[in-house]
Design a protein around this motif. Sequence first.
Motif, PDB file in Angstrom:
ATOM      1  N   ASP A   8       0.815  -1.221   0.000  1.00  0.00           N
ATOM      2  CA  ASP A   8       0.000   0.000   0.000  1.00  0.00           C
ATOM      3  C   ASP A   8       0.848   1.271   0.000  1.00  0.00           C
ATOM      4  O   ASP A   8       0.327   2.359  -0.270  1.00  0.00           O
ATOM      5  N   CYS A   9       2.128   1.141   0.315  1.00  0.00           N
ATOM      6  CA  CYS A   9       3.010   2.313   0.333  1.00  0.00           C
ATOM      7  C   CYS A   9       3.426   2.671  -1.096  1.00  0.00           C
ATOM      8  O   CYS A   9       3.704   1.783  -1.906  1.00  0.00           O
ATOM      9  N   PRO A  10       3.495   3.967  -1.437  1.00  0.00           N
ATOM     10  CA  PRO A  10       3.921   4.349  -2.792  1.00  0.00           C
ATOM     11  C   PRO A  10       5.363   3.928  -3.052  1.00  0.00           C
ATOM     12  O   PRO A  10       6.169   3.776  -2.123  1.00  0.00           O
ATOM     13  N   ALA A  11       5.664   3.728  -4.333  1.00  0.00           N
ATOM     14  CA  ALA A  11       7.002   3.284  -4.736  1.00  0.00           C
ATOM     15  C   ALA A  11       7.857   4.468  -5.178  1.00  0.00           C
ATOM     16  O   ALA A  11       7.369   5.403  -5.819  1.00  0.00           O
ATOM     17  N   VAL A  12       9.124   4.416  -4.811  1.00  0.00           N
ATOM     18  CA  VAL A  12      10.111   5.406  -5.241  1.00  0.00           C
ATOM     19  C   VAL A  12      11.228   4.654  -5.949  1.00  0.00           C
ATOM     20  O   VAL A  12      11.744   3.653  -5.415  1.00  0.00           O
ATOM     21  N   ARG A  13      11.596   5.100  -7.150  1.00  0.00           N
ATOM     22  CA  ARG A  13      12.670   4.431  -7.881  1.00  0.00           C
ATOM     23  C   ARG A  13      13.893   5.338  -7.965  1.00  0.00           C
ATOM     24  O   ARG A  13      13.771   6.535  -8.284  1.00  0.00           O
ATOM     25  N   LEU A  14      15.057   4.779  -7.646  1.00  0.00           N
ATOM     26  CA  LEU A  14      16.317   5.534  -7.633  1.00  0.00           C
ATOM     27  C   LEU A  14      17.237   5.048  -8.744  1.00  0.00           C
ATOM     28  O   LEU A  14      17.194   3.870  -9.134  1.00  0.00           O
ATOM     29  N   ASP A  15      18.091   5.952  -9.229  1.00  0.00           N
ATOM     30  CA  ASP A  15      19.110   5.520 -10.181  1.00  0.00           C
ATOM     31  C   ASP A  15      20.195   4.752  -9.435  1.00  0.00           C
ATOM     32  O   ASP A  15      20.175   4.649  -8.196  1.00  0.00           O
ATOM     33  N   ALA A  16      21.129   4.192 -10.158  1.00  0.00           N
ATOM     34  CA  ALA A  16      22.134   3.301  -9.567  1.00  0.00           C
ATOM     35  C   ALA A  16      22.938   3.990  -8.470  1.00  0.00           C
ATOM     36  O   ALA A  16      23.188   3.411  -7.404  1.00  0.00           O
ATOM     37  N   GLU A  17      23.345   5.223  -8.704  1.00  0.00           N
ATOM     38  CA  GLU A  17      24.175   5.935  -7.711  1.00  0.00           C
ATOM     39  C   GLU A  17      23.390   6.193  -6.426  1.00  0.00           C
ATOM     40  O   GLU A  17      23.874   5.920  -5.320  1.00  0.00           O
ATOM     41  N   ASN A  18      22.177   6.704  -6.566  1.00  0.00           N
ATOM     42  CA  ASN A  18      21.372   7.003  -5.378  1.00  0.00           C
ATOM     43  C   ASN A  18      20.917   5.727  -4.675  1.00  0.00           C
ATOM     44  O   ASN A  18      20.772   5.704  -3.454  1.00  0.00           O
ATOM     45  N   CYS A  61       5.475   6.322   4.609  1.00  0.00           N
ATOM     46  CA  CYS A  61       6.069   5.048   4.188  1.00  0.00           C
ATOM     47  C   CYS A  61       6.179   5.028   2.673  1.00  0.00           C
ATOM     48  O   CYS A  61       5.227   5.374   1.964  1.00  0.00           O
ATOM     49  N   VAL A  62       7.334   4.638   2.174  1.00  0.00           N
ATOM     50  CA  VAL A  62       7.528   4.412   0.736  1.00  0.00           C
ATOM     51  C   VAL A  62       8.332   3.126   0.542  1.00  0.00           C
ATOM     52  O   VAL A  62       9.129   2.734   1.398  1.00  0.00           O
ATOM     53  N   ARG A  63       8.059   2.453  -0.571  1.00  0.00           N
ATOM     54  CA  ARG A  63       8.881   1.322  -0.992  1.00  0.00           C
ATOM     55  C   ARG A  63       9.944   1.866  -1.937  1.00  0.00           C
ATOM     56  O   ARG A  63       9.625   2.623  -2.861  1.00  0.00           O
ATOM     57  N   VAL A  64      11.189   1.477  -1.719  1.00  0.00           N
ATOM     58  CA  VAL A  64      12.282   2.049  -2.494  1.00  0.00           C
ATOM     59  C   VAL A  64      12.894   0.975  -3.388  1.00  0.00           C
ATOM     60  O   VAL A  64      13.206  -0.130  -2.933  1.00  0.00           O
ATOM     61  N   PHE A  65      13.063   1.326  -4.679  1.00  0.00           N
ATOM     62  CA  PHE A  65      13.613   0.403  -5.662  1.00  0.00           C
ATOM     63  C   PHE A  65      14.815   1.031  -6.346  1.00  0.00           C
ATOM     64  O   PHE A  65      14.913   2.258  -6.473  1.00  0.00           O
ATOM     65  N   GLY A  66      15.715   0.183  -6.827  1.00  0.00           N
ATOM     66  CA  GLY A  66      16.812   0.619  -7.665  1.00  0.00           C
ATOM     67  C   GLY A  66      16.358   0.700  -9.108  1.00  0.00           C
ATOM     68  O   GLY A  66      15.167   0.583  -9.413  1.00  0.00           O
ATOM     69  N   LYS A 110      12.834  -5.160 -10.498  1.00  0.00           N
ATOM     70  CA  LYS A 110      12.526  -5.860  -9.246  1.00  0.00           C
ATOM     71  C   LYS A 110      13.582  -5.623  -8.169  1.00  0.00           C
ATOM     72  O   LYS A 110      13.705  -6.399  -7.228  1.00  0.00           O
ATOM     73  N   ALA A 111      14.350  -4.533  -8.296  1.00  0.00           N
ATOM     74  CA  ALA A 111      15.422  -4.258  -7.336  1.00  0.00           C
ATOM     75  C   ALA A 111      14.866  -3.558  -6.097  1.00  0.00           C
ATOM     76  O   ALA A 111      15.109  -2.368  -5.864  1.00  0.00           O
ATOM     77  N   PHE A 112      14.132  -4.300  -5.293  1.00  0.00           N
ATOM     78  CA  PHE A 112      13.578  -3.748  -4.052  1.00  0.00           C
ATOM     79  C   PHE A 112      14.713  -3.557  -3.053  1.00  0.00           C
ATOM     80  O   PHE A 112      15.486  -4.485  -2.769  1.00  0.00           O
ATOM     81  N   LEU A 113      14.812  -2.348  -2.495  1.00  0.00           N
ATOM     82  CA  LEU A 113      15.916  -2.008  -1.596  1.00  0.00           C
ATOM     83  C   LEU A 113      15.497  -1.926  -0.136  1.00  0.00           C
ATOM     84  O   LEU A 113      16.332  -2.073   0.752  1.00  0.00           O
ATOM     85  N   GLY A 114      14.224  -1.649   0.097  1.00  0.00           N
ATOM     86  CA  GLY A 114      13.767  -1.518   1.476  1.00  0.00           C
ATOM     87  C   GLY A 114      12.668  -0.478   1.593  1.00  0.00           C
ATOM     88  O   GLY A 114      12.080  -0.042   0.601  1.00  0.00           O
ATOM     89  N   ALA A 115      12.400  -0.094   2.814  1.00  0.00           N
ATOM     90  CA  ALA A 115      11.345   0.883   3.092  1.00  0.00           C
ATOM     91  C   ALA A 115      11.958   2.148   3.673  1.00  0.00           C
ATOM     92  O   ALA A 115      13.033   2.125   4.290  1.00  0.00           O
ATOM     93  N   GLY A 116      11.252   3.254   3.482  1.00  0.00           N
ATOM     94  CA  GLY A 116      11.700   4.519   4.042  1.00  0.00           C
ATOM     95  C   GLY A 116      10.532   5.466   4.205  1.00  0.00           C
ATOM     96  O   GLY A 116       9.378   5.080   4.030  1.00  0.00           O
ATOM     97  N   HIS A 117      10.841   6.690   4.555  1.00  0.00           N
ATOM     98  CA  HIS A 117       9.821   7.727   4.607  1.00  0.00           C
ATOM     99  C   HIS A 117      10.429   9.012   4.070  1.00  0.00           C
ATOM    100  O   HIS A 117      11.663   9.158   4.004  1.00  0.00           O
ATOM    101  N   ILE A 118       9.559   9.934   3.670  1.00  0.00           N
ATOM    102  CA  ILE A 118      10.024  11.204   3.106  1.00  0.00           C
ATOM    103  C   ILE A 118       9.578  12.335   4.026  1.00  0.00           C
ATOM    104  O   ILE A 118       8.389  12.458   4.349  1.00  0.00           O
TER     105      ILE A 118
END
Length: 313
Positions: free
Chosen positions: A242-252, A271-276, A280-288
Motif C-alpha cells: 500500500d506504500c507508494p514506490a520510489v525508484r532511484l538511479d544506480a548511484e542514489n 512510508c515508501v517502498r524504495v527500488f533501484g 525488481k530491485a527492491f531495496l527496502g522501506a523509508g519515509h520522506i
Amino acid sequence: MNAPRARIQRRAVHGVLLLDKPLGLSSNDALQKAKRLFRAEKAGHTGTLDPLASGLLPLCFGAATKFSQVSLDADKRYVATLQLGETRVGGDLEGEVIERRPVSVTAADLRSACDRFTGAIEQVPPMHSALKHEGKALYEYARAGVEIEREARRVTIHAIDIVEGEHDRWTLDVRCSKGTYIRTLAEDIGRALGCGAHLAALRRTGSGALKLDQAVTLEALEGMSEAERDAQLLDADALIADCPAVRLDAENAARFLSGLRRRLELADADCVRVFGPEPKAFLGAGHIAAGELISTRLLSPIEVQGLLTERTA
C-alpha cells in the motif's frame, strides 16, 4: 538399520506466502512444514493462530521477514462460531465445561449484545494465551493451575456482523484491531446474553489488505513442483504494497542502501517502498520528510541481489 535421512539443501528464498493454515497445527508447525517444502534458509510467520483456528497465516521468507511487523500490526478479520449456553475453561472448545445454562436468544438479542462490544473496548487477555509473564507463556501457568493477574488492554472492534445461526449456535463476521482475543469476545457476548458462551470455531479471513481467498493450503503445496511453489510467493514488499514506490538511479540506490539520506523532489510520506533502477530491485522501506528520503528498513546487498537473481532465473 534405517538409512540416514538425506539432509535438505537449503536455499535463499524471498517473498510472502499466504497460507491457509489447517486445524490442528500450531502456527510454528505450519511454518516449519512450509519452510521445508520451500527448502528456505530463513522464514517467519506474522502472528499466531491457535491449533483450533484455521485460515490466513502470512509467512515471510528471506528479505520479506524484515517487514513482518506490518502484518502483525494490521487489522484482522475472522469468521467465529459461538456456542451459547456453555462456558468452558479457556473460552474455547478444547476446555472442560464449567457451566451450562438454558438459551433463549433471537437474532435481535444477539445483535444488541454485539453492538455493546463494537468500538474501542477493554479486554482482559485469557490465561490460555501466548502472552508472557516472567518469561513464561500464560498458557503454561494455566496448564499448571496457576492464575496470573492480567491488566485489561484496549482493542477496537470495527464491526460484528451476524452471518447465520439460530438458538444456541451462531456464526459472526468480526473485523478488529490487532491484539483482539476472539475467545474473550465470545465469552463477553455470552455473558451479556445471560447464558454464557464459548468459541466453537474460528477462521481468519483477512489480515490488513491480505485475503484468505488468495491463500494456498499445505496439501496443495505438497503436490506442487518447486517451481510451482515458488510461483505462489508474493513479492518481498507485499506486506507494504500500500506504500507508494520510489525508484532511484544506480548511484542514489547504492547510497540509500548504505543508510545515507537522499534529497528528492517528492511530497512527504510516512512510508515508501524504495527500488533501484532494475524492475525488481527492491531495496527496502523509508519515509520522506522535508524533501529527504530516509531509510527505515533496508535489505542487505546480498538480499537485493537474491531478489534480482530469483526474478530473472
